[in-house]
Design a protein around this motif. Structure first.
Motif, PDB file in Angstrom:
ATOM      1  N   PRO A   1      30.090  13.119 -42.701  1.00  0.00           N
ATOM      2  CA  PRO A   1      30.283  13.069 -44.199  1.00  0.00           C
ATOM      3  C   PRO A   1      31.011  14.423 -44.793  1.00  0.00           C
ATOM      4  CG  PRO A   1      28.086  12.256 -44.052  1.00  0.00           C
ATOM      5  CD  PRO A   1      28.384  12.863 -42.688  1.00  0.00           C
ATOM      6  N   GLU A   2      32.440  14.350 -45.525  1.00  0.00           N
ATOM      7  CA  GLU A   2      33.084  15.272 -46.030  1.00  0.00           C
ATOM      8  C   GLU A   2      31.761  16.328 -46.805  1.00  0.00           C
ATOM      9  OE1 GLU A   2      36.413  16.342 -49.019  1.00  0.00           O
ATOM     10  OE2 GLU A   2      36.840  14.609 -47.842  1.00  0.00           O
ATOM     11  N   GLY A   3      32.125  17.487 -46.531  1.00  0.00           N
ATOM     12  CA  GLY A   3      31.054  18.277 -47.353  1.00  0.00           C
ATOM     13  C   GLY A   3      29.902  18.847 -46.498  1.00  0.00           C
ATOM     14  N   TYR A   4      29.776  18.327 -45.257  1.00  0.00           N
ATOM     15  CA  TYR A   4      28.716  18.701 -44.330  1.00  0.00           C
ATOM     16  C   TYR A   4      29.327  19.028 -42.911  1.00  0.00           C
ATOM     17  CZ  TYR A   4      25.537  16.181 -47.631  1.00  0.00           C
ATOM     18  OH  TYR A   4      24.665  15.798 -48.699  1.00  0.00           O
ATOM     19  N   GLU A   5      28.617  19.941 -42.080  1.00  0.00           N
ATOM     20  CA  GLU A   5      28.602  20.152 -40.918  1.00  0.00           C
ATOM     21  C   GLU A   5      27.538  19.979 -40.217  1.00  0.00           C
ATOM     22  OE1 GLU A   5      28.524  24.194 -39.596  1.00  0.00           O
ATOM     23  OE2 GLU A   5      27.546  24.988 -41.319  1.00  0.00           O
ATOM     24  N   ILE A   6      27.577  19.734 -38.718  1.00  0.00           N
ATOM     25  CA  ILE A   6      26.241  19.653 -37.845  1.00  0.00           C
ATOM     26  C   ILE A   6      26.352  20.993 -37.227  1.00  0.00           C
ATOM     27  CG2 ILE A   6      25.415  19.076 -35.793  1.00  0.00           C
ATOM     28  CD1 ILE A   6      25.802  16.117 -37.137  1.00  0.00           C
ATOM     29  N   GLN A   7      25.259  21.814 -37.324  1.00  0.00           N
ATOM     30  CA  GLN A   7      25.039  23.211 -36.708  1.00  0.00           C
ATOM     31  C   GLN A   7      24.265  22.846 -35.184  1.00  0.00           C
ATOM     32  OE1 GLN A   7      23.112  25.877 -38.944  1.00  0.00           O
ATOM     33  NE2 GLN A   7      24.791  25.930 -40.376  1.00  0.00           N
ATOM     34  N   VAL A   8      25.014  23.514 -34.193  1.00  0.00           N
ATOM     35  CA  VAL A   8      24.309  23.184 -32.910  1.00  0.00           C
ATOM     36  C   VAL A   8      23.737  24.572 -32.589  1.00  0.00           C
ATOM     37  CG1 VAL A   8      24.820  22.810 -30.239  1.00  0.00           C
ATOM     38  CG2 VAL A   8      26.222  21.996 -32.123  1.00  0.00           C
TER      39      VAL A   8
ATOM     40  N   GLU B   1      19.528  17.780 -16.114  1.00  0.00           N
ATOM     41  CA  GLU B   1      19.682  16.568 -15.583  1.00  0.00           C
ATOM     42  C   GLU B   1      19.931  15.598 -16.886  1.00  0.00           C
ATOM     43  OE1 GLU B   1      19.437  15.739 -12.471  1.00  0.00           O
ATOM     44  OE2 GLU B   1      18.423  17.263 -11.769  1.00  0.00           O
ATOM     45  N   ARG B   2      20.723  14.674 -16.473  1.00  0.00           N
ATOM     46  CA  ARG B   2      21.105  13.576 -17.258  1.00  0.00           C
ATOM     47  C   ARG B   2      19.780  13.150 -18.155  1.00  0.00           C
ATOM     48  NH1 ARG B   2      24.638   9.304 -18.940  1.00  0.00           N
ATOM     49  NH2 ARG B   2      23.427   7.392 -19.260  1.00  0.00           N
ATOM     50  N   GLY B   3      19.861  13.060 -19.680  1.00  0.00           N
ATOM     51  CA  GLY B   3      18.659  12.991 -20.416  1.00  0.00           C
ATOM     52  C   GLY B   3      17.703  13.991 -20.705  1.00  0.00           C
ATOM     53  N   ASP B   4      18.095  15.291 -20.242  1.00  0.00           N
ATOM     54  CA  ASP B   4      17.390  16.348 -20.515  1.00  0.00           C
ATOM     55  C   ASP B   4      17.754  16.703 -22.191  1.00  0.00           C
ATOM     56  OD1 ASP B   4      16.265  16.668 -18.086  1.00  0.00           O
ATOM     57  OD2 ASP B   4      17.282  18.452 -17.505  1.00  0.00           O
ATOM     58  N   ARG B   5      16.785  17.250 -22.749  1.00  0.00           N
ATOM     59  CA  ARG B   5      17.181  17.757 -24.141  1.00  0.00           C
ATOM     60  C   ARG B   5      17.859  19.158 -24.021  1.00  0.00           C
ATOM     61  NH1 ARG B   5      11.503  17.681 -27.203  1.00  0.00           N
ATOM     62  NH2 ARG B   5      10.820  18.093 -24.969  1.00  0.00           N
ATOM     63  N   ILE B   6      18.852  19.447 -24.580  1.00  0.00           N
ATOM     64  CA  ILE B   6      19.679  20.639 -24.460  1.00  0.00           C
ATOM     65  C   ILE B   6      19.782  21.389 -25.397  1.00  0.00           C
ATOM     66  CG2 ILE B   6      20.552  19.812 -22.230  1.00  0.00           C
ATOM     67  CD1 ILE B   6      23.320  19.112 -24.057  1.00  0.00           C
ATOM     68  N   ALA B   7      19.743  20.778 -26.830  1.00  0.00           N
ATOM     69  CA  ALA B   7      20.175  21.647 -28.055  1.00  0.00           C
ATOM     70  C   ALA B   7      19.500  20.919 -29.192  1.00  0.00           C
ATOM     71  CB  ALA B   7      21.604  21.799 -28.173  1.00  0.00           C
ATOM     72  N   GLN B   8      19.620  21.535 -30.260  1.00  0.00           N
ATOM     73  CA  GLN B   8      19.262  21.059 -31.592  1.00  0.00           C
ATOM     74  C   GLN B   8      20.527  20.786 -32.392  1.00  0.00           C
ATOM     75  OE1 GLN B   8      15.510  22.426 -33.289  1.00  0.00           O
ATOM     76  NE2 GLN B   8      15.719  23.923 -31.991  1.00  0.00           N
ATOM     77  N   LEU B   9      20.331  19.868 -33.200  1.00  0.00           N
ATOM     78  CA  LEU B   9      21.529  19.730 -34.285  1.00  0.00           C
ATOM     79  C   LEU B   9      20.995  19.757 -35.622  1.00  0.00           C
ATOM     80  CD1 LEU B   9      23.336  16.473 -32.562  1.00  0.00           C
ATOM     81  CD2 LEU B   9      23.758  18.896 -32.470  1.00  0.00           C
TER      82      LEU B   9
END
Length: 153
Positions: free
Chosen positions: A58-65, A109-117
């Motif tokens: 949504p406008e007014g937000y960002e997602i930080q990685v 591997e495919r399905g591995d947790r790699i970062a946080q949002l």
């Protein structure tokens, strides 16, 4: 619990069967996001890892990685532009830039947790150009000026 903000998410064909980003615990600030591809990161290498997802923030937000602390501590895997920013008007695939700061190759591997949002509000700047700035105790003193390790000064 705080209010929730709806973010539209589109699963791309290569993201089929993968978990959507999710909070690992009730108190987690970030949602874990998983890889939609297998990648081997050599020491010093960087790669934009596919997630198989596209977002409409949504406008007014960002997602930080942000990096995952366990990957950083145990394997030297980080997000080189942390925190990375996903702008509200971007509609392409969410890719997570990872770097291997470790001494050994690291396999994702495919399905591995790699970062946080982390969803964050964006406050827009309205510049007010002036001839002089107000004085402070710190003034123009820069890096390491407020104390700390002697090598910083």
């Amino acid at each position: 619990m705080t209010d929730r903000v709806a973010v539209r998410i589109k699963r791309l064909p290569h993201g089929e069967g993968l978990d959507l980003p999710a909070y690992a615990t009730p108190g987690a600030a970030g949602m874990d996001v998983v890889a939609a591809e297998a990648v081997e990161l050599a020491p010093g290498a960087r790669h934009a890892v596919a997630t198989g997802l596209a977002l409409a923030i949504p406008e007014g937000y960002e997602i930080q990685v942000r990096p995952r602390s366990g990957l950083a501590l145990k394997h030297g895997i980080g997000v080189p532009n942390a925190p990375g920013t996903i702008d509200c008007d971007y509609r392409g695939e969410l890719k997570i830039i990872l770097v291997n700061h470790g001494e050994e190759a690291f396999t994702i591997e495919r399905g591995d947790r790699i970062a946080q949002l982390v969803l964050a509000p964006v406050v827009r700047i309205a510049w007010d150009e002036v001839a002089d700035l107000d004085a402070t105790q710190r003034g123009a003193s820069g890096f390491g000026s407020t104390g700390g390790h002697a090598a910083l000064s």
